[in-house]
Design a protein around this motif. Sequence first.
Motif, PDB file in Angstrom:
ATOM      1  N   LYS A 292       0.801  -1.174   0.059  1.00 40.71           N
ATOM      2  CA  LYS A 292       0.180  -0.220  -0.089  1.00 40.71           C
ATOM      3  C   LYS A 292       0.784   1.169   0.059  1.00 40.71           C
TER       4      LYS A 292
ATOM      5  N   SER B  94     -13.239  -1.810   2.992  1.00 40.81           N
ATOM      6  CA  SER B  94     -12.158  -2.324   3.022  1.00 40.81           C
ATOM      7  C   SER B  94     -12.055  -3.768   2.422  1.00 40.81           C
TER       8      SER B  94
ATOM      9  N   ASN C  64     -15.844  -2.957  -8.744  1.00 40.73           N
ATOM     10  CA  ASN C  64     -14.440  -3.708  -8.831  1.00 40.73           C
ATOM     11  C   ASN C  64     -14.452  -5.147  -9.105  1.00 40.73           C
ATOM     12  N   ASP C  65     -15.121  -5.336 -10.252  1.00 40.87           N
ATOM     13  CA  ASP C  65     -15.256  -7.082 -10.311  1.00 40.87           C
ATOM     14  C   ASP C  65     -14.006  -7.331 -11.456  1.00 40.87           C
TER      15      ASP C  65
ATOM     16  N   LEU D 243     -10.569  -6.007 -12.723  1.00 39.22           N
ATOM     17  CA  LEU D 243      -9.903  -4.810 -12.195  1.00 39.22           C
ATOM     18  C   LEU D 243      -9.548  -3.686 -13.553  1.00 39.22           C
TER      19      LEU D 243
END
Length: 243
Positions: free
Chosen positions: A13, A52, A206-207, A209
Amino acid sequence: MNASPEFEVRSQKSEAACGARRALSSTSYTGLRTRDSRPSVRGSIVVISAPSGSGKTTLTRRLLEAFPRLRFSVSYTTRARRAGERHGRDYFFVTREVFEGMVRRREFVEWANVYGHLYGTARSQLRAAQEAGRDILLDIDVKGHAQVRRQLPEAVSVFVLPPSYRELERRLRDRHSDAPGEIRRRLETASREIKHWREYDYLVVNDHLDEAAEALAAIVRAVRFRRSSQTERTRKIVKTFGG
Ligand code: ADP
Ligand code: 5GP
Protein backbone atom coordinates in the motif's frame (compact mmCIF):
# COMPACT_ATOMS: atom_id res chain seq x y z
CA MET A 1 9.52 -6.12 2.39
CA ASN A 2 8.76 -7.68 5.75
CA ALA A 3 8.18 -11.44 5.88
CA SER A 4 4.91 -11.05 7.81
CA PRO A 5 1.91 -11.05 5.47
CA GLU A 6 0.46 -8.10 7.35
CA PHE A 7 3.53 -6.00 6.70
CA GLU A 8 3.72 -7.20 3.16
CA VAL A 9 0.34 -5.75 2.29
CA ARG A 10 1.05 -2.59 4.23
CA SER A 11 4.27 -2.03 2.34
CA GLN A 12 2.50 -2.65 -0.94
CA LYS A 13 0.00 0.00 0.00
CA SER A 14 2.75 2.33 0.96
CA GLU A 15 4.66 1.69 -2.25
CA ALA A 16 1.51 2.53 -4.12
CA ALA A 17 1.20 5.82 -2.34
CA CYS A 18 4.90 6.43 -2.79
CA GLY A 19 4.75 5.87 -6.54
CA ALA A 20 1.76 8.09 -6.77
CA ARG A 21 3.43 10.91 -4.94
CA ARG A 22 6.63 10.52 -6.90
CA ALA A 23 4.55 10.96 -10.00
CA LEU A 24 3.02 14.07 -8.52
CA SER A 25 6.26 15.68 -7.53
CA SER A 26 7.80 15.06 -10.96
CA THR A 27 5.08 16.84 -12.87
CA SER A 28 5.53 20.37 -14.10
CA TYR A 29 1.86 20.84 -14.91
CA THR A 30 0.46 24.14 -13.77
CA GLY A 31 -3.12 23.90 -14.96
CA LEU A 32 -4.66 25.61 -17.95
CA ARG A 33 -3.38 29.13 -17.55
CA THR A 34 -4.43 32.51 -18.72
CA ARG A 35 -1.88 35.11 -19.88
CA ASP A 36 -1.69 36.58 -16.40
CA SER A 37 -0.50 33.10 -15.27
CA ARG A 38 -3.45 32.32 -13.03
CA PRO A 39 -5.15 28.98 -13.77
CA SER A 40 -8.42 29.56 -15.58
CA VAL A 41 -9.79 26.11 -14.83
CA ARG A 42 -10.80 25.43 -11.24
CA GLY A 43 -9.46 22.20 -9.74
CA SER A 44 -12.06 19.62 -8.76
CA ILE A 45 -12.35 17.55 -5.62
CA VAL A 46 -12.80 13.83 -6.20
CA VAL A 47 -13.73 11.64 -3.25
CA ILE A 48 -13.29 7.89 -3.36
CA SER A 49 -14.65 5.56 -0.67
CA ALA A 50 -14.99 1.80 -0.48
CA PRO A 51 -15.41 -0.95 2.07
CA SER A 52 -12.02 -2.30 3.11
CA GLY A 53 -10.88 -5.06 0.71
CA SER A 54 -12.85 -3.77 -2.28
CA GLY A 55 -9.68 -2.82 -4.12
CA LYS A 56 -9.59 0.93 -3.47
CA THR A 57 -5.82 1.01 -2.89
CA THR A 58 -5.17 -0.97 -6.07
CA LEU A 59 -7.46 1.27 -8.10
CA THR A 60 -6.23 4.52 -6.59
CA ARG A 61 -2.65 3.57 -7.37
CA ARG A 62 -3.55 2.98 -10.99
CA LEU A 63 -5.46 6.24 -11.16
CA LEU A 64 -2.61 8.32 -9.79
CA GLU A 65 -0.18 6.64 -12.16
CA ALA A 66 -2.48 7.33 -15.12
CA PHE A 67 -3.08 10.96 -14.10
CA PRO A 68 0.20 12.43 -12.91
CA ARG A 69 -1.48 15.83 -12.64
CA LEU A 70 -3.97 14.55 -10.10
CA ARG A 71 -2.98 15.44 -6.54
CA PHE A 72 -3.51 13.11 -3.63
CA SER A 73 -4.81 14.61 -0.41
CA VAL A 74 -2.48 13.58 2.42
CA SER A 75 -4.65 13.12 5.51
CA TYR A 76 -3.78 13.73 9.14
CA THR A 77 -4.11 10.72 11.41
CA THR A 78 -3.54 9.68 15.00
CA ARG A 79 -2.85 6.07 14.04
CA ALA A 80 0.67 4.74 14.31
CA ARG A 81 2.93 4.83 11.28
CA ARG A 82 3.23 1.47 9.55
CA ALA A 83 6.44 0.04 8.18
CA GLY A 84 7.40 1.84 4.99
CA GLU A 85 5.08 4.80 5.52
CA ARG A 86 6.49 8.30 5.55
CA HIS A 87 5.24 11.37 7.39
CA GLY A 88 3.96 13.94 4.92
CA ARG A 89 3.81 11.50 2.05
CA ASP A 90 1.42 8.78 3.22
CA TYR A 91 -0.14 10.67 6.11
CA PHE A 92 0.73 13.41 8.54
CA PHE A 93 1.10 11.34 11.71
CA VAL A 94 0.14 13.49 14.68
CA THR A 95 -0.76 13.03 18.34
CA ARG A 96 -4.35 13.13 19.49
CA GLU A 97 -3.61 16.46 21.16
CA VAL A 98 -2.38 18.01 17.91
CA PHE A 99 -5.32 16.54 16.01
CA GLU A 100 -7.86 17.86 18.50
CA GLY A 101 -6.24 21.30 18.33
CA MET A 102 -6.73 21.27 14.56
CA VAL A 103 -10.37 20.24 15.06
CA ARG A 104 -10.89 23.18 17.46
CA ARG A 105 -9.32 25.63 15.01
CA ARG A 106 -11.59 24.23 12.28
CA GLU A 107 -8.61 23.28 10.12
CA PHE A 108 -10.30 20.12 8.83
CA VAL A 109 -12.88 20.09 6.12
CA GLU A 110 -13.88 16.70 7.50
CA TRP A 111 -12.64 14.28 10.11
CA ALA A 112 -13.78 10.93 11.46
CA ASN A 113 -12.98 8.09 13.79
CA VAL A 114 -12.14 5.07 11.63
CA TYR A 115 -11.33 1.77 13.34
CA GLY A 116 -10.58 3.68 16.57
CA HIS A 117 -8.21 6.26 15.07
CA LEU A 118 -8.84 9.84 14.02
CA TYR A 119 -8.38 10.84 10.38
CA GLY A 120 -8.90 14.26 8.84
CA THR A 121 -8.57 16.23 5.61
CA ALA A 122 -6.91 19.63 5.88
CA ARG A 123 -8.94 22.45 4.44
CA SER A 124 -5.75 24.25 3.33
CA GLN A 125 -4.71 21.37 1.04
CA LEU A 126 -7.98 21.41 -0.82
CA ARG A 127 -7.94 25.17 -1.18
CA ALA A 128 -4.36 25.19 -2.49
CA ALA A 129 -5.11 22.51 -5.08
CA GLN A 130 -8.28 24.22 -6.26
CA GLU A 131 -6.59 27.60 -6.56
CA ALA A 132 -3.72 26.04 -8.52
CA GLY A 133 -6.27 24.54 -10.91
CA ARG A 134 -5.33 21.02 -9.86
CA ASP A 135 -7.77 18.19 -9.24
CA ILE A 136 -7.35 16.51 -5.87
CA LEU A 137 -8.26 12.98 -4.84
CA LEU A 138 -9.52 12.24 -1.31
CA ASP A 139 -9.38 8.65 -0.09
CA ILE A 140 -11.76 8.88 2.86
CA ASP A 141 -14.45 6.80 4.54
CA VAL A 142 -18.23 7.21 4.21
CA LYS A 143 -18.51 9.43 7.31
CA GLY A 144 -15.88 11.78 5.91
CA HIS A 145 -17.60 11.83 2.55
CA ALA A 146 -20.91 12.87 4.14
CA GLN A 147 -19.17 15.89 5.70
CA VAL A 148 -17.40 16.87 2.47
CA ARG A 149 -20.72 16.62 0.67
CA ARG A 150 -22.37 19.07 3.08
CA GLN A 151 -19.55 21.59 2.98
CA LEU A 152 -18.40 21.28 -0.62
CA PRO A 153 -21.37 20.27 -2.73
CA GLU A 154 -19.27 20.69 -5.89
CA ALA A 155 -17.11 17.66 -4.93
CA VAL A 156 -17.51 14.57 -7.10
CA SER A 157 -17.69 11.24 -5.34
CA VAL A 158 -17.15 7.63 -6.29
CA PHE A 159 -18.09 4.57 -4.28
CA VAL A 160 -16.22 1.40 -5.15
CA LEU A 161 -18.14 -1.82 -4.51
CA PRO A 162 -16.93 -5.39 -4.49
CA PRO A 163 -19.02 -7.69 -6.73
CA SER A 164 -20.47 -9.50 -3.68
CA TYR A 165 -20.08 -10.06 0.05
CA ARG A 166 -18.55 -13.45 -0.63
CA GLU A 167 -15.94 -12.00 -2.96
CA LEU A 168 -15.09 -9.27 -0.45
CA GLU A 169 -14.56 -11.91 2.20
CA ARG A 170 -12.34 -13.87 -0.18
CA ARG A 171 -10.23 -10.79 -1.02
CA LEU A 172 -9.78 -9.88 2.62
CA ARG A 173 -8.78 -13.45 3.43
CA ASP A 174 -6.44 -13.83 0.44
CA ARG A 175 -4.77 -10.48 1.15
CA HIS A 176 -3.33 -12.07 4.30
CA SER A 177 -3.11 -8.71 6.03
CA ASP A 178 -5.63 -9.19 8.84
CA ALA A 179 -6.36 -11.78 11.51
CA PRO A 180 -9.75 -13.58 11.28
CA GLY A 181 -11.24 -11.36 14.01
CA GLU A 182 -10.19 -8.21 12.17
CA ILE A 183 -11.60 -9.59 8.91
CA ARG A 184 -14.95 -10.17 10.66
CA ARG A 185 -14.86 -6.58 11.96
CA ARG A 186 -14.10 -5.22 8.49
CA LEU A 187 -16.94 -7.28 6.98
CA GLU A 188 -19.36 -5.93 9.60
CA THR A 189 -18.20 -2.39 8.85
CA ALA A 190 -18.55 -3.13 5.12
CA SER A 191 -22.17 -4.20 5.63
CA ARG A 192 -22.88 -0.83 7.25
CA GLU A 193 -20.86 1.24 4.77
CA ILE A 194 -22.34 -0.32 1.65
CA LYS A 195 -25.77 1.03 2.62
CA HIS A 196 -24.44 4.53 1.83
CA TRP A 197 -24.10 3.88 -1.91
CA ARG A 198 -26.95 6.25 -2.76
CA GLU A 199 -24.96 9.22 -1.39
CA TYR A 200 -22.32 8.97 -4.14
CA ASP A 201 -22.34 10.40 -7.66
CA TYR A 202 -20.69 7.40 -9.28
CA LEU A 203 -20.59 3.70 -8.49
CA VAL A 204 -17.80 1.48 -9.72
CA VAL A 205 -18.05 -2.27 -9.18
CA ASN A 206 -14.56 -3.66 -8.93
CA ASP A 207 -15.17 -7.03 -10.51
CA HIS A 208 -12.64 -7.06 -13.35
CA LEU A 209 -9.79 -4.82 -12.30
CA ASP A 210 -9.02 -3.36 -15.74
CA GLU A 211 -12.64 -2.44 -16.36
CA ALA A 212 -13.00 -0.83 -12.94
CA ALA A 213 -9.76 1.11 -13.44
CA GLU A 214 -10.98 2.31 -16.83
CA ALA A 215 -14.32 3.39 -15.34
CA LEU A 216 -12.54 5.43 -12.66
CA ALA A 217 -10.28 7.02 -15.26
CA ALA A 218 -13.33 7.99 -17.33
CA ILE A 219 -14.88 9.69 -14.31
CA VAL A 220 -11.73 11.65 -13.48
CA ARG A 221 -11.40 12.70 -17.12
CA ALA A 222 -15.00 13.88 -17.28
CA VAL A 223 -14.73 15.88 -14.06
CA ARG A 224 -12.41 18.38 -15.70
CA PHE A 225 -14.98 19.17 -18.33
CA ARG A 226 -17.81 20.06 -15.97
CA ARG A 227 -19.21 23.51 -16.51
CA SER A 228 -18.47 24.46 -12.91
CA SER A 229 -14.77 23.74 -13.48
CA GLN A 230 -14.60 25.86 -16.61
CA THR A 231 -16.71 28.90 -15.84
CA GLU A 232 -13.90 31.43 -15.72
CA ARG A 233 -12.19 30.10 -18.82
CA THR A 234 -15.44 30.05 -20.78
CA ARG A 235 -16.32 33.59 -19.70
CA LYS A 236 -13.00 34.75 -21.17
CA ILE A 237 -13.69 33.00 -24.46
CA VAL A 238 -17.21 34.41 -24.60
CA LYS A 239 -15.78 37.89 -23.93
CA THR A 240 -13.75 37.65 -27.15
CA PHE A 241 -17.13 37.42 -28.91
CA GLY A 242 -18.16 40.66 -27.27
CA GLY A 243 -20.50 38.76 -24.91
P1 ADP B 1 -8.69 -1.83 -0.20
O1 ADP B 1 -7.68 -0.75 -0.38
O2 ADP B 1 -10.05 -1.44 -0.69
O3 ADP B 1 -8.73 -2.37 1.21
P2 ADP B 1 -6.91 -3.53 -1.83
O4 ADP B 1 -6.56 -2.65 -2.97
O5 ADP B 1 -5.89 -3.77 -0.78
O6 ADP B 1 -8.29 -3.07 -1.14
O7 ADP B 1 -7.41 -4.91 -2.45
C1 ADP B 1 -7.80 -6.01 -1.61
C2 ADP B 1 -7.29 -7.31 -2.23
O8 ADP B 1 -8.06 -7.62 -3.38
C3 ADP B 1 -5.84 -7.22 -2.67
O9 ADP B 1 -5.22 -8.46 -2.42
C4 ADP B 1 -5.95 -6.97 -4.18
O10 ADP B 1 -4.85 -7.47 -4.88
C5 ADP B 1 -7.23 -7.72 -4.52
N1 ADP B 1 -7.99 -7.15 -5.65
C6 ADP B 1 -8.19 -5.84 -5.94
N2 ADP B 1 -8.98 -5.72 -7.02
C7 ADP B 1 -9.29 -6.98 -7.42
C8 ADP B 1 -10.09 -7.51 -8.49
N3 ADP B 1 -10.72 -6.73 -9.36
N4 ADP B 1 -10.19 -8.85 -8.60
C9 ADP B 1 -9.57 -9.67 -7.71
N5 ADP B 1 -8.80 -9.24 -6.69
C10 ADP B 1 -8.67 -7.90 -6.53
P1 5GP C 1 -5.70 3.17 6.66
O1 5GP C 1 -5.43 3.42 8.12
O2 5GP C 1 -5.83 1.69 6.34
O3 5GP C 1 -4.72 3.88 5.76
O4 5GP C 1 -7.13 3.80 6.34
C1 5GP C 1 -8.28 3.34 7.02
C2 5GP C 1 -9.52 4.07 6.48
O5 5GP C 1 -9.45 5.45 6.80
C3 5GP C 1 -9.72 3.99 4.97
O6 5GP C 1 -11.08 3.66 4.71
C4 5GP C 1 -9.47 5.40 4.48
O7 5GP C 1 -10.26 5.72 3.36
C5 5GP C 1 -9.90 6.20 5.69
N1 5GP C 1 -9.29 7.53 5.70
C6 5GP C 1 -8.00 7.86 5.38
N2 5GP C 1 -7.83 9.18 5.50
C7 5GP C 1 -9.01 9.70 5.90
C8 5GP C 1 -9.46 11.04 6.18
O8 5GP C 1 -8.73 12.04 6.09
N3 5GP C 1 -10.75 11.17 6.57
C9 5GP C 1 -11.60 10.11 6.70
N4 5GP C 1 -12.86 10.38 7.07
N5 5GP C 1 -11.22 8.85 6.43
C10 5GP C 1 -9.93 8.65 6.04
